[in-house]
Design a protein around this motif. Sequence first.
Motif, PDB file in Angstrom:
ATOM      1  N   GLU A 273       0.866  -1.194   0.000  1.00  0.00           N
ATOM      2  CA  GLU A 273       0.000   0.000   0.000  1.00  0.00           C
ATOM      3  C   GLU A 273       0.899   1.238   0.000  1.00  0.00           C
ATOM      4  O   GLU A 273       1.021   1.954   1.005  1.00  0.00           O
ATOM      5  CB  GLU A 273      -0.928  -0.031   1.214  1.00  0.00           C
ATOM      6  N   TYR A 274       1.522   1.505  -1.150  1.00  0.00           N
ATOM      7  CA  TYR A 274       2.586   2.503  -1.224  1.00  0.00           C
ATOM      8  C   TYR A 274       2.053   3.932  -1.122  1.00  0.00           C
ATOM      9  O   TYR A 274       2.682   4.778  -0.478  1.00  0.00           O
ATOM     10  CB  TYR A 274       3.366   2.319  -2.525  1.00  0.00           C
ATOM     11  N   GLU A 275       0.924   4.227  -1.750  1.00  0.00           N
ATOM     12  CA  GLU A 275       0.373   5.585  -1.713  1.00  0.00           C
ATOM     13  C   GLU A 275       0.026   5.991  -0.280  1.00  0.00           C
ATOM     14  O   GLU A 275       0.197   7.147   0.118  1.00  0.00           O
ATOM     15  CB  GLU A 275      -0.874   5.675  -2.607  1.00  0.00           C
ATOM     16  N   THR A 276      -0.485   5.040   0.486  1.00  0.00           N
ATOM     17  CA  THR A 276      -0.820   5.329   1.888  1.00  0.00           C
ATOM     18  C   THR A 276       0.436   5.570   2.714  1.00  0.00           C
ATOM     19  O   THR A 276       0.442   6.397   3.632  1.00  0.00           O
ATOM     20  CB  THR A 276      -1.603   4.141   2.493  1.00  0.00           C
ATOM     21  N   ALA A 277       1.507   4.871   2.381  1.00  0.00           N
ATOM     22  CA  ALA A 277       2.722   4.925   3.208  1.00  0.00           C
ATOM     23  C   ALA A 277       3.504   6.215   3.017  1.00  0.00           C
ATOM     24  O   ALA A 277       4.098   6.733   3.975  1.00  0.00           O
ATOM     25  CB  ALA A 277       3.606   3.722   2.883  1.00  0.00           C
ATOM     26  N   ILE A 278       3.543   6.764   1.806  1.00  0.00           N
ATOM     27  CA  ILE A 278       4.468   7.860   1.488  1.00  0.00           C
ATOM     28  C   ILE A 278       4.273   9.094   2.377  1.00  0.00           C
ATOM     29  O   ILE A 278       5.238   9.582   2.977  1.00  0.00           O
ATOM     30  CB  ILE A 278       4.371   8.221  -0.010  1.00  0.00           C
TER      31      ILE A 278
END
Length: 653
Positions: free
Chosen positions: A264-269
């Motif tokens: 879940e890369y968008e949430t992490a950034i």
Amino acid sequence: MERYVRLLFTFFCFVIFLKGSAQSLLDDEQSVLKEFQDTDAPSERYDVFFHSVNRYNVNSAYDWLDTVKVYLANAEKTNDTLATRLYLLMEAQLYNDLGEYDKSTALAKDLFDVKESLDVEARNKVLDVLDDNYANLQLYDKQIQIRKVKRELGITNNVAFYDIYANLGLYRKAWQQYAQEVKPTIADNDSYGLAKYHSKMGSYLFLDDSAPTAIRELNKAKGYLNVYLNDISVQRTEDDIFETELLSAKIDGDIAKCHVKMGEYETAIPLLESSIEVLKASPNNADRSDVVENTLFLAEANLQLEKFATAKKFLDMEFENINIDQTIKRNSLLAAYYDKTENFKNASLYYKRNERIKDSLAQKQANLIRQQLVTVVGNEDNQNTQRIIDEQKRINELARNELKAQDERINLVFISLIFTLMGFAGLVYAYLKSIKNQRLIAEQKHIIENALVEKDSLLKEIHHRVKNNLQMVSSLLSLQTKNTRSKAAIEALEEGKSRVKAMALIHQKLYQNDDLSVIEMQGYIESLINSVQSVYKKGGHNISITIDAEGTELDIDRAIPFGLILNELVSNSFKYAFPESDENGKIYIHLRKNGDQGYFEYTDNGVGLSEETDEHTNSSMGLRLINRLVNQLQSKLNIDRDADGVRFWFNFS
């Protein structure tokens, strides 16, 4: 022309204002080092050094090291033993912060040998520095010895071994011991302590490759931290606020790393970016290591989203004290970056670098043994160092005199204004504090009320859904009945449908009630009998049924067994008690509960249970089910047989 002159004058005023503002901000930022240099007593300088919120906000550790060495040299010249040891402790901490753990250990070991001459706080600082040095040098046997010394001296902070297990990669053992040793020491109302506990648990679970479970722990930590921040009864110092911000940033970073693990890369950034900004301000080695770790995860997230330029920017950053695991991760990410950008030569280079690092790890134990030999010597000042110290002392003295003169001039101008505004500022502060407290109280009350309403709504929704699911099961049984030709199978399905309806009625009554904890039994029994009559359409409608349960309420744990018991008894009466005619049939149901004691009785005036049919009856599923349900109520079923029918009764608590 006059207009241009006015514009020029305005521009110069604006420049002077900006210069004054910038100088004011710079003075504020330099206040920690300035306060340290302006303080006269060594013990007071010690307090400024160790108790400042962030001593490295403007001045680096190297600046501090140069300054501390000046004072150390003066203390040694005057044979001031206590001051010398305090400055040596500061120097040991500075080398630790710089990542020069060998030098720090050498100084701290000398102080450890004379720890009895130090006060309690300074002695604890020496032990903490040695503890952290041995951890970073991976000398865990020596770290354990320091922990044992702490326990012998009655120090309760950081004396367990769970972090050592984590450093050795035994993460499951680490969080298990952490839970056993730390959780019992935290009070239920200690929101900040619980936040730190769940944050550490989440960190260990993440390292143990349990990202979803880790997120649950970390969200608990975030919740407890919000409770702590919203608690208006707690007075917080500037240090407390800073530590809270660091803990919140660490939790956000760990949550983000879990999201990266789960793709879940968008949430992490955004979480990683905000966490890095806050943790950069920390002087703590662990927090600086988290900055490196979070930056690498930020690069990984951007790389997976094919934001190659952004990912490369983070991977090219220079880090202090990057450890072996982080170096391997960065090399792997750089190799992946060059793979994705089709620069296979560079990708191969970084893959080979990792292979060499992994090969060298096999010799790690031997290297660690050699490292222990390094921690024996400290630094001696030579003539060149003394000359630099004298020059630095002269410069510091000039700067101090200039700052004092500037402060005196400013004080003469503003002192009258300050005294005039102090009273007014106090009144305004008290008024604003009162308004803020009232608003916080109102918000907390609103949150609690909404939470209670939401809880009731959720419980009603749950009972409603359970009732609907049970009705679905009943409908499926009805469909199965229509497709079944066996009379015995039809009867079994009808009995099953009746029992399902009895349980569904419980949940229907619960979500229809305002009080979700109990069920009013008079109405429930009436609804249950109507349900049973609808199943046995050819019988039971002429039977006189008396229900004596008015005002009796039971919780769901007792109501469900009672509903199933009544379902079996009424069904048996409808099927077997009146084989010829039910014109004069009577059923009497009595249920009472007073305090902890209750009584149940069921009678009918049917043909009863004969001795010849007793064996068959006892083996029937209905009676066996009734006996088990009565046992569930921690009671024993009693049966009376006579010519006028049958009576079932039992006491319950």
